[in-house]
Design an enzyme around this catalytic site. Structure first.
Site, PDB file in Angstrom:
ATOM      1  N   ASP A  47      57.879 108.697  29.045  1.00 54.98           N
ATOM      2  CA  ASP A  47      56.809 109.616  28.668  1.00 54.98           C
ATOM      3  C   ASP A  47      55.609 108.846  28.127  1.00 54.98           C
ATOM      4  O   ASP A  47      55.760 107.739  27.593  1.00 54.98           O
ATOM      5  CB  ASP A  47      57.293 110.592  27.583  1.00 54.98           C
ATOM      6  CG  ASP A  47      58.298 111.596  28.126  1.00 54.98           C
ATOM      7  OD1 ASP A  47      58.276 111.873  29.333  1.00 54.98           O
ATOM      8  OD2 ASP A  47      59.096 112.113  27.309  1.00 54.98           O
ATOM      9  N   TYR A  75      67.975 103.833  23.618  1.00 48.41           N
ATOM     10  CA  TYR A  75      66.709 104.184  22.979  1.00 48.41           C
ATOM     11  C   TYR A  75      66.846 104.113  21.457  1.00 48.41           C
ATOM     12  O   TYR A  75      67.923 104.334  20.901  1.00 48.41           O
ATOM     13  CB  TYR A  75      66.304 105.622  23.327  1.00 48.41           C
ATOM     14  CG  TYR A  75      66.061 105.900  24.781  1.00 48.41           C
ATOM     15  CD1 TYR A  75      64.783 105.791  25.332  1.00 48.41           C
ATOM     16  CD2 TYR A  75      67.100 106.291  25.619  1.00 48.41           C
ATOM     17  CE1 TYR A  75      64.554 106.056  26.676  1.00 48.41           C
ATOM     18  CE2 TYR A  75      66.886 106.560  26.966  1.00 48.41           C
ATOM     19  CZ  TYR A  75      65.605 106.442  27.487  1.00 48.41           C
ATOM     20  OH  TYR A  75      65.383 106.711  28.809  1.00 48.41           O
ATOM     21  N   ASP A  89      57.749 116.996  21.160  1.00 48.00           N
ATOM     22  CA  ASP A  89      57.229 115.729  20.645  1.00 48.00           C
ATOM     23  C   ASP A  89      55.828 115.967  20.105  1.00 48.00           C
ATOM     24  O   ASP A  89      55.477 117.106  19.750  1.00 48.00           O
ATOM     25  CB  ASP A  89      57.271 114.637  21.724  1.00 48.00           C
ATOM     26  CG  ASP A  89      56.324 114.900  22.895  1.00 48.00           C
ATOM     27  OD1 ASP A  89      55.629 115.948  22.898  1.00 48.00           O
ATOM     28  OD2 ASP A  89      56.257 114.051  23.810  1.00 48.00           O
ATOM     29  N   ARG A 181      63.750 113.960  24.006  1.00 41.95           N
ATOM     30  CA  ARG A 181      63.030 115.089  23.402  1.00 41.95           C
ATOM     31  C   ARG A 181      63.914 116.333  23.346  1.00 41.95           C
ATOM     32  O   ARG A 181      63.875 117.098  22.381  1.00 41.95           O
ATOM     33  CB  ARG A 181      61.753 115.374  24.184  1.00 41.95           C
ATOM     34  CG  ARG A 181      60.673 114.355  23.941  1.00 41.95           C
ATOM     35  CD  ARG A 181      59.400 114.697  24.681  1.00 41.95           C
ATOM     36  NE  ARG A 181      59.521 114.527  26.123  1.00 41.95           N
ATOM     37  CZ  ARG A 181      59.213 115.456  27.025  1.00 41.95           C
ATOM     38  NH1 ARG A 181      58.775 116.629  26.635  1.00 41.95           N
ATOM     39  NH2 ARG A 181      59.323 115.203  28.311  1.00 41.95           N
TER      40      ARG A 181
END
Length: 270
Positions: A47, A75, A89, A181
């Protein structure tokens, strides 16, 4: 690092540290233009508001994209509890606030357990998932709604590294197709306080690590010399060199600018 170490036309797997606010396509386009490569593709989207490992394949190595995309991902990042946003987000403004101060560290740690293993997850509407041939984020940015089907993913590890409410730093190891997310949304819902993602970095894809990734500046150093018959274009101002066109980040840009302005006003005057 020297240009001769790479043969981009024949094929290379290039590890990049994606800059904040860049789309994955921004990086592909920049690298393709800088290195004058005909064939470049990325092995897994990040993203715009995420940073970290983006793998680019060039030349014949583009045949390996599917295999790389299928590998396990890692992550790290931060969830903000007590607030939700439509995009899950910082791309969109907060649309709801809920109390979170009553939560204990034990509550938060216990809430991670149901997300480990094979689970179903619904991707965000603000995502690259296709709906009737159109990217979901295009539907979302028009203000429209659409139903997105859930899918099975695997989360191998979900660890809370640091808790300083309302912020929670985490580490996740997961399968292809996992949306962090969406994990923020679902984790906040499980706690009853809502949450959204405020920072994300991809640190690993299979055996490829962010620690071995190049920056955009590193890639610029690999730029081949311009042919004598091809006149150089006038250089752009330094501040414009790495500023791609950003889409869908109007709220993020405005809020970031406002925060920077407020910080400047509070700074002591010399």
């Amino acid at each position: 690092m020297k240009q001769k170490e790479f043969d981009f036309e024949a094929g290379e797997v290039l590890l990049l540290d994606k800059p904040l606010t860049w789309t994955s396509f921004d990086v592909v386009r920049k690298v393709k233009n800088m290195l004058r490569i005909k064939k470049v593709g990325h092995a897994g989207t990040l993203d715009p508001l995420a940073t970290g490992l983006l793998i680019l394949c060039t030349g014949k190595k583009t045949k390996e994209i599917d295999a790389i995309q299928a590998q396990e991902k890692e992550y790290t990042g931060t969830f903000r509890l007590g607030q939700t946003t439509p995009s899950f987000d910082l791309e969109t403004p907060v649309d709801a606030e809920l109390p979170y101060a009553h939560l204990t560290e034990a509550d938060l740690q216990a809430a991670t357990a149901p997300f480990i293993g094979l689970i179903k997850q619904t991707p965000p509407l603000f995502s690259a998932v296709k709906i009737n041939g159109e990217r979901a984020y295009e539907v979302a940015r028009r203000g429209d709604t659409a139903e997105i089907k859930s899918k099975q993913i695997t989360i191998t590890a979900f660890e809370l590294m640091s808790i300083a409410l309302p912020n929670v730093q985490f580490r996740v190891v997961c399968s292809k197709g996992t949306y962090i997310r969406s994990l923020a949304r679902d984790f906040g819902a499980a706690l009853g306080c809502g949450a959204h993602l405020t920072q994300l970095a991809r640190t690993r894809i299979g055996e490829y690590s962010l620690s071995n990734a190049l920056t955009i500046t590193d890639v610029e150093a690999l730029r081949p010399p311009r042919p004598e018959a091809d006149p150089a274009k006038p250089p752009r101002p330094v501040g414009e060199r790495h500023r791609p066109v950003r889409q869908g980040l109007a709220y993020y840009d405005a809020s970031t600018a406002a925060a920077a302005s407020a910080a400047a006003e509070k700074a002591p005057q010399e």
